[in-house]
Design an enzyme around this catalytic site. Sequence first.
Site, short mmCIF file in Angstrom:
data_model
loop_
_atom_site.label_atom_id
_atom_site.label_comp_id
_atom_site.label_asym_id
_atom_site.label_seq_id
_atom_site.Cartn_x
_atom_site.Cartn_y
_atom_site.Cartn_z
N MET A 14 38.96 -8.72 14.69
CA MET A 14 39.12 -7.28 14.88
C MET A 14 39.43 -6.73 13.48
SD MET A 14 38.82 -4.94 17.05
CE MET A 14 39.16 -5.23 18.77
N GLY A 41 34.30 -9.57 11.72
CA GLY A 41 34.19 -11.03 11.58
C GLY A 41 32.77 -11.36 11.17
N ASN A 45 29.55 -10.27 13.26
CA ASN A 45 28.72 -9.23 12.64
C ASN A 45 27.27 -9.69 12.51
OD1 ASN A 45 31.03 -7.73 12.31
ND2 ASN A 45 31.26 -8.14 10.12
N GLU A 141 34.01 -18.58 7.37
CA GLU A 141 35.29 -18.08 7.91
C GLU A 141 35.81 -18.97 9.04
OE1 GLU A 141 35.58 -13.35 6.83
OE2 GLU A 141 34.88 -13.88 8.82
N SER A 217 23.05 -2.42 -3.66
CA SER A 217 21.99 -1.42 -3.87
C SER A 217 21.00 -1.86 -4.95
CB SER A 217 22.61 -0.08 -4.25
OG SER A 217 23.30 -0.24 -5.46
N ASP A 239 30.42 3.18 4.22
CA ASP A 239 31.26 1.97 4.28
C ASP A 239 30.36 0.75 4.05
OD1 ASP A 239 33.03 -0.04 4.90
OD2 ASP A 239 33.28 0.50 7.01
N ASP A 245 26.47 -8.98 5.99
CA ASP A 245 26.29 -9.58 7.33
C ASP A 245 25.00 -9.06 7.97
OD1 ASP A 245 28.66 -10.92 7.01
OD2 ASP A 245 29.84 -9.33 7.92
N GLY A 280 32.40 1.09 9.65
CA GLY A 280 32.60 -0.14 10.42
C GLY A 280 31.51 -1.15 10.11
O1 RIB Z 1 31.78 -9.21 6.03
C1 RIB Z 1 32.65 -8.26 6.59
C2 RIB Z 1 33.63 -8.92 7.49
O2 RIB Z 1 34.46 -9.76 6.73
C3 RIB Z 1 34.56 -7.96 8.20
O3 RIB Z 1 34.06 -7.52 9.42
C4 RIB Z 1 35.85 -8.75 8.32
O4 RIB Z 1 36.20 -9.08 9.61
C5 RIB Z 1 35.65 -9.99 7.45
O5 RIB Z 1 35.44 -11.08 8.19
#
Ligand code: RIB
EC number: 2.7.1.15
Length: 303
Positions: A14, A41, A45, A141, A217, A239, A245, A280
Amino acid sequence: MTRKKITVIGSINMDLVTETRKIPRAGETVLGDSFHTVPGGKGANQAVAAARLGADVTLIGCVGQDAFGEELVKHLSNQGIHMDYVRMVAHQPTGIASIIISDGDNRIIVVPGANNQVSPELVEEHENIIAKSDIVLLQLEIPLKSVEKAIEIAKKHNVKVILNPAPIQALSKELVQKIDYLTPNEHEQQELLISASEWSEQEKKDLMAKCIVTKGSKGVMIFQNGEKEISGYKVEVVDTTGAGDTFNGALAYSLSLGIELEEACRFANAAGALSVTKLGAQGGMPTKQEVEEFLEIQKERKG
Ligand code: RIB
Protein backbone atom coordinates in the site's frame (compact mmCIF):
# COMPACT_ATOMS: atom_id res chain seq x y z
CA MET A 1 -6.73 -14.64 -30.01
CA THR A 2 -5.86 -16.51 -26.79
CA ARG A 3 -4.47 -14.20 -24.15
CA LYS A 4 -0.83 -14.81 -23.23
CA LYS A 5 -0.08 -15.91 -19.69
CA ILE A 6 2.18 -13.68 -17.62
CA THR A 7 3.10 -14.72 -14.10
CA VAL A 8 4.38 -12.00 -11.80
CA ILE A 9 6.09 -13.08 -8.59
CA GLY A 10 6.65 -10.03 -6.45
CA SER A 11 5.70 -7.41 -3.93
CA ILE A 12 2.31 -6.01 -3.04
CA ASN A 13 2.32 -2.73 -1.11
CA MET A 14 0.00 0.00 0.00
CA ASP A 15 1.54 3.32 -1.03
CA LEU A 16 1.19 6.18 1.45
CA VAL A 17 1.70 9.20 -0.78
CA THR A 18 2.37 12.70 0.52
CA GLU A 19 2.66 15.66 -1.83
CA THR A 20 4.68 18.53 -0.44
CA ARG A 21 6.44 21.60 -1.79
CA LYS A 22 9.03 21.41 0.98
CA ILE A 23 10.92 18.32 2.14
CA PRO A 24 11.77 18.52 5.87
CA ARG A 25 15.38 18.43 6.99
CA ALA A 26 16.32 16.38 10.09
CA GLY A 27 14.45 17.78 13.11
CA GLU A 28 12.18 19.99 10.98
CA THR A 29 8.37 19.82 10.55
CA VAL A 30 6.69 21.17 7.43
CA LEU A 31 3.08 21.33 6.26
CA GLY A 32 2.38 19.09 3.26
CA ASP A 33 -0.20 19.62 0.51
CA SER A 34 -2.06 16.30 0.17
CA PHE A 35 -2.11 12.67 1.27
CA HIS A 36 -3.40 9.59 -0.59
CA THR A 37 -3.43 5.87 0.12
CA VAL A 38 -3.08 4.04 -3.20
CA PRO A 39 -2.22 0.47 -4.30
CA GLY A 40 1.43 -0.15 -5.16
CA GLY A 41 4.36 -2.53 -4.88
CA LYS A 42 6.52 -3.28 -7.89
CA GLY A 43 5.10 -6.77 -8.36
CA ALA A 44 1.47 -5.68 -8.12
CA ASN A 45 2.10 -2.61 -10.28
CA GLN A 46 3.68 -4.65 -13.06
CA ALA A 47 0.85 -7.17 -12.85
CA VAL A 48 -1.75 -4.39 -13.19
CA ALA A 49 0.13 -2.82 -16.13
CA ALA A 50 0.15 -6.12 -18.05
CA ALA A 51 -3.47 -6.94 -17.15
CA ARG A 52 -4.77 -3.52 -18.22
CA LEU A 53 -3.18 -4.08 -21.63
CA GLY A 54 -4.96 -7.41 -21.99
CA ALA A 55 -2.61 -10.13 -20.70
CA ASP A 56 -3.82 -13.08 -18.63
CA VAL A 57 -1.95 -12.28 -15.41
CA THR A 58 -1.34 -14.40 -12.32
CA LEU A 59 0.27 -12.83 -9.26
CA ILE A 60 2.19 -14.82 -6.66
CA GLY A 61 2.94 -12.94 -3.45
CA CYS A 62 1.98 -12.28 0.17
CA VAL A 63 0.01 -9.67 2.08
CA GLY A 64 -0.72 -9.44 5.79
CA GLN A 65 -3.99 -10.36 7.46
CA ASP A 66 -4.94 -6.72 7.85
CA ALA A 67 -7.08 -3.99 6.29
CA PHE A 68 -4.45 -3.04 3.68
CA GLY A 69 -4.03 -6.70 2.72
CA GLU A 70 -7.77 -7.19 2.27
CA GLU A 71 -8.14 -3.99 0.28
CA LEU A 72 -5.24 -4.83 -2.03
CA VAL A 73 -6.43 -8.39 -2.74
CA LYS A 74 -9.88 -7.04 -3.60
CA HIS A 75 -8.46 -4.26 -5.76
CA LEU A 76 -6.11 -6.57 -7.67
CA SER A 77 -8.80 -9.14 -8.39
CA ASN A 78 -11.02 -6.30 -9.65
CA GLN A 79 -8.21 -5.60 -12.13
CA GLY A 80 -8.74 -9.09 -13.53
CA ILE A 81 -5.57 -10.55 -12.00
CA HIS A 82 -5.66 -14.19 -10.77
CA MET A 83 -5.14 -13.82 -7.04
CA ASP A 84 -5.55 -17.45 -5.91
CA TYR A 85 -1.82 -17.71 -5.19
CA VAL A 86 -1.52 -14.58 -3.08
CA ARG A 87 -1.25 -15.70 0.53
CA MET A 88 -2.52 -13.67 3.48
CA VAL A 89 0.12 -14.36 6.13
CA ALA A 90 -0.19 -14.01 9.90
CA HIS A 91 2.22 -12.00 12.10
CA GLN A 92 3.50 -9.71 9.31
CA PRO A 93 1.84 -6.50 8.16
CA THR A 94 1.12 -5.85 4.50
CA GLY A 95 4.06 -4.13 2.80
CA ILE A 96 3.92 -0.36 2.63
CA ALA A 97 5.79 2.34 0.77
CA SER A 98 6.05 5.78 2.24
CA ILE A 99 6.30 8.10 -0.78
CA ILE A 100 7.06 11.81 -0.81
CA ILE A 101 6.34 13.63 -4.06
CA SER A 102 7.92 17.02 -4.42
CA ASP A 103 8.71 19.04 -7.51
CA GLY A 104 7.85 16.14 -9.86
CA ASP A 105 10.29 13.76 -8.14
CA ASN A 106 9.61 11.00 -5.66
CA ARG A 107 11.41 9.64 -2.61
CA ILE A 108 10.35 6.18 -1.46
CA ILE A 109 10.89 4.09 1.67
CA VAL A 110 9.58 0.53 1.37
CA VAL A 111 8.85 -1.57 4.45
CA PRO A 112 8.43 -5.07 2.93
CA GLY A 113 6.53 -6.74 5.82
CA ALA A 114 4.62 -9.71 4.36
CA ASN A 115 6.56 -9.50 1.07
CA ASN A 116 9.48 -11.10 2.92
CA GLN A 117 7.31 -14.20 3.39
CA VAL A 118 7.48 -14.96 -0.34
CA SER A 119 9.90 -17.81 0.32
CA PRO A 120 11.62 -20.15 -2.16
CA GLU A 121 9.30 -22.90 -0.81
CA LEU A 122 6.23 -20.84 -1.61
CA VAL A 123 7.56 -20.19 -5.12
CA GLU A 124 8.28 -23.90 -5.55
CA GLU A 125 4.69 -24.76 -4.59
CA HIS A 126 3.60 -22.91 -7.72
CA GLU A 127 5.93 -24.63 -10.20
CA ASN A 128 2.95 -25.65 -12.37
CA ILE A 129 1.80 -22.01 -12.70
CA ILE A 130 5.31 -20.91 -13.69
CA ALA A 131 5.62 -23.83 -16.14
CA LYS A 132 2.42 -22.83 -17.94
CA SER A 133 3.43 -19.16 -18.34
CA ASP A 134 4.54 -17.43 -21.52
CA ILE A 135 6.64 -15.00 -19.47
CA VAL A 136 7.67 -14.73 -15.82
CA LEU A 137 8.19 -11.18 -14.58
CA LEU A 138 10.23 -10.50 -11.42
CA GLN A 139 11.60 -7.62 -9.35
CA LEU A 140 13.73 -7.43 -6.20
CA GLU A 141 11.21 -6.48 -3.51
CA ILE A 142 10.90 -10.10 -2.35
CA PRO A 143 13.85 -12.16 -1.01
CA LEU A 144 16.56 -12.73 -3.63
CA LYS A 145 16.56 -16.48 -2.86
CA SER A 146 12.93 -16.63 -3.98
CA VAL A 147 13.70 -14.72 -7.17
CA GLU A 148 16.51 -17.23 -7.83
CA LYS A 149 14.12 -20.15 -7.27
CA ALA A 150 11.54 -18.66 -9.65
CA ILE A 151 14.19 -18.19 -12.34
CA GLU A 152 15.48 -21.73 -11.85
CA ILE A 153 11.95 -23.15 -12.29
CA ALA A 154 11.18 -20.94 -15.28
CA LYS A 155 14.36 -22.06 -17.04
CA LYS A 156 13.61 -25.70 -16.29
CA HIS A 157 10.37 -25.23 -18.24
CA ASN A 158 11.81 -23.01 -20.99
CA VAL A 159 9.77 -20.02 -19.87
CA LYS A 160 11.17 -16.56 -20.69
CA VAL A 161 12.21 -14.42 -17.71
CA ILE A 162 12.29 -10.65 -17.33
CA LEU A 163 13.97 -9.38 -14.17
CA ASN A 164 13.50 -5.74 -13.23
CA PRO A 165 16.48 -5.38 -10.85
CA ALA A 166 14.83 -2.87 -8.52
CA PRO A 167 15.64 -2.00 -5.82
CA ILE A 168 19.10 -2.92 -7.06
CA GLN A 169 21.30 -5.54 -5.43
CA ALA A 170 24.28 -7.54 -6.67
CA LEU A 171 23.33 -10.47 -8.92
CA SER A 172 25.48 -13.55 -9.44
CA LYS A 173 26.87 -14.47 -12.84
CA GLU A 174 24.99 -17.78 -12.67
CA LEU A 175 21.70 -15.99 -12.12
CA VAL A 176 22.25 -13.45 -14.90
CA GLN A 177 23.00 -16.28 -17.34
CA LYS A 178 19.51 -17.70 -16.79
CA ILE A 179 17.68 -14.37 -17.33
CA ASP A 180 16.41 -13.39 -20.78
CA TYR A 181 15.92 -9.65 -20.16
CA LEU A 182 17.12 -7.30 -17.42
CA THR A 183 15.43 -3.92 -17.17
CA PRO A 184 17.50 -1.60 -14.95
CA ASN A 185 17.21 2.18 -14.95
CA GLU A 186 20.42 4.14 -15.52
CA HIS A 187 21.44 4.11 -11.86
CA GLU A 188 20.69 0.39 -11.47
CA GLN A 189 22.65 -0.31 -14.65
CA GLN A 190 25.72 1.39 -13.14
CA GLU A 191 25.36 -0.70 -9.99
CA LEU A 192 25.04 -3.90 -12.05
CA LEU A 193 28.24 -3.09 -13.89
CA ILE A 194 30.08 -2.33 -10.64
CA SER A 195 29.03 -5.69 -9.18
CA ALA A 196 30.19 -7.38 -12.40
CA SER A 197 33.59 -5.66 -12.39
CA GLU A 198 35.43 -8.94 -11.69
CA TRP A 199 33.65 -10.82 -14.47
CA SER A 200 35.37 -11.64 -17.77
CA GLU A 201 34.91 -9.27 -20.73
CA GLN A 202 32.64 -11.83 -22.43
CA GLU A 203 30.48 -12.19 -19.29
CA LYS A 204 30.13 -8.41 -19.04
CA LYS A 205 29.19 -8.27 -22.73
CA ASP A 206 26.56 -10.98 -22.19
CA LEU A 207 25.17 -9.02 -19.24
CA MET A 208 24.90 -5.85 -21.35
CA ALA A 209 23.19 -7.73 -24.20
CA LYS A 210 20.37 -8.69 -21.83
CA CYS A 211 19.91 -5.13 -20.58
CA ILE A 212 17.10 -2.81 -21.55
CA VAL A 213 17.99 0.41 -19.76
CA THR A 214 15.09 2.75 -19.00
CA LYS A 215 15.93 6.47 -18.90
CA GLY A 216 12.56 8.06 -18.19
CA SER A 217 11.65 10.82 -20.65
CA LYS A 218 15.02 10.25 -22.40
CA GLY A 219 13.82 6.85 -23.63
CA VAL A 220 15.34 3.38 -23.56
CA MET A 221 18.67 1.84 -24.56
CA ILE A 222 18.96 -1.70 -25.88
CA PHE A 223 22.20 -3.53 -26.54
CA GLN A 224 21.17 -6.79 -28.18
CA ASN A 225 22.63 -6.23 -31.66
CA GLY A 226 24.82 -3.23 -30.94
CA GLU A 227 23.70 -0.15 -29.03
CA LYS A 228 20.31 1.28 -29.99
CA GLU A 229 18.40 4.20 -28.48
CA ILE A 230 14.62 4.35 -28.50
CA SER A 231 13.58 7.92 -27.88
CA GLY A 232 11.28 8.96 -25.07
CA TYR A 233 8.18 11.15 -25.00
CA LYS A 234 7.51 14.53 -23.45
CA VAL A 235 4.30 14.47 -21.43
CA GLU A 236 2.82 16.49 -18.57
CA VAL A 237 4.21 14.83 -15.44
CA VAL A 238 1.97 14.45 -12.40
CA ASP A 239 3.67 11.51 -10.67
CA THR A 240 6.55 9.37 -11.96
CA THR A 241 5.93 6.59 -9.39
CA GLY A 242 5.30 3.33 -11.22
CA ALA A 243 6.55 4.50 -14.65
CA GLY A 244 9.22 1.78 -14.62
CA ASP A 245 6.63 -0.77 -13.51
CA THR A 246 4.31 0.22 -16.34
CA PHE A 247 7.23 -0.17 -18.75
CA ASN A 248 7.98 -3.65 -17.41
CA GLY A 249 4.37 -4.85 -17.48
CA ALA A 250 3.95 -3.52 -21.02
CA LEU A 251 7.25 -5.02 -22.15
CA ALA A 252 6.21 -8.43 -20.80
CA TYR A 253 2.86 -8.06 -22.56
CA SER A 254 4.45 -7.16 -25.93
CA LEU A 255 7.17 -9.79 -25.77
CA SER A 256 4.63 -12.46 -24.80
CA LEU A 257 2.87 -11.71 -28.10
CA GLY A 258 6.11 -12.45 -29.97
CA ILE A 259 6.73 -8.79 -30.89
CA GLU A 260 10.43 -8.17 -31.52
CA LEU A 261 12.43 -6.35 -28.86
CA GLU A 262 12.77 -2.89 -30.41
CA GLU A 263 9.08 -2.64 -31.21
CA ALA A 264 8.14 -4.04 -27.79
CA CYS A 265 10.32 -1.38 -26.12
CA ARG A 266 8.68 1.37 -28.18
CA PHE A 267 5.24 0.20 -27.02
CA ALA A 268 6.36 -0.16 -23.39
CA ASN A 269 7.99 3.26 -23.51
CA ALA A 270 4.72 4.85 -24.63
CA ALA A 271 2.83 3.01 -21.86
CA GLY A 272 5.39 4.29 -19.31
CA ALA A 273 5.01 7.86 -20.59
CA LEU A 274 1.22 7.74 -20.26
CA SER A 275 1.48 6.37 -16.72
CA VAL A 276 3.14 9.49 -15.32
CA THR A 277 0.24 11.75 -16.31
CA LYS A 278 -1.87 10.66 -13.31
CA LEU A 279 -1.29 10.32 -9.58
CA GLY A 280 -0.38 6.95 -8.05
CA ALA A 281 1.71 4.08 -9.33
CA GLN A 282 -1.27 2.40 -11.00
CA GLY A 283 -3.42 5.50 -11.60
CA GLY A 284 -2.16 6.30 -15.10
CA MET A 285 -1.53 2.79 -16.43
CA PRO A 286 -3.01 2.71 -19.93
CA THR A 287 -5.10 0.23 -21.91
CA LYS A 288 -3.80 -1.12 -25.22
CA GLN A 289 -6.07 1.27 -27.12
CA GLU A 290 -4.73 4.26 -25.19
CA VAL A 291 -1.13 3.29 -26.00
CA GLU A 292 -1.93 2.81 -29.68
CA GLU A 293 -3.73 6.17 -29.89
CA PHE A 294 -0.82 7.88 -28.14
CA LEU A 295 1.69 6.31 -30.56
CA GLU A 296 -0.45 7.42 -33.50
CA ILE A 297 -0.52 11.04 -32.24
CA GLN A 298 3.26 10.97 -31.71
CA LYS A 299 3.74 9.72 -35.28
CA GLU A 300 1.56 12.53 -36.69
CA ARG A 301 3.47 15.12 -34.63
CA LYS A 302 6.76 13.87 -36.04
CA GLY A 303 5.17 14.35 -39.47
O1 RIB B 1 7.97 1.28 -8.41
C1 RIB B 1 7.07 1.98 -7.58
C2 RIB B 1 6.72 1.17 -6.39
O2 RIB B 1 7.87 1.00 -5.60
C3 RIB B 1 5.70 1.81 -5.49
O3 RIB B 1 4.38 1.49 -5.83
C4 RIB B 1 6.10 1.34 -4.10
O4 RIB B 1 5.20 0.49 -3.51
C5 RIB B 1 7.47 0.68 -4.29
O5 RIB B 1 7.38 -0.65 -4.22
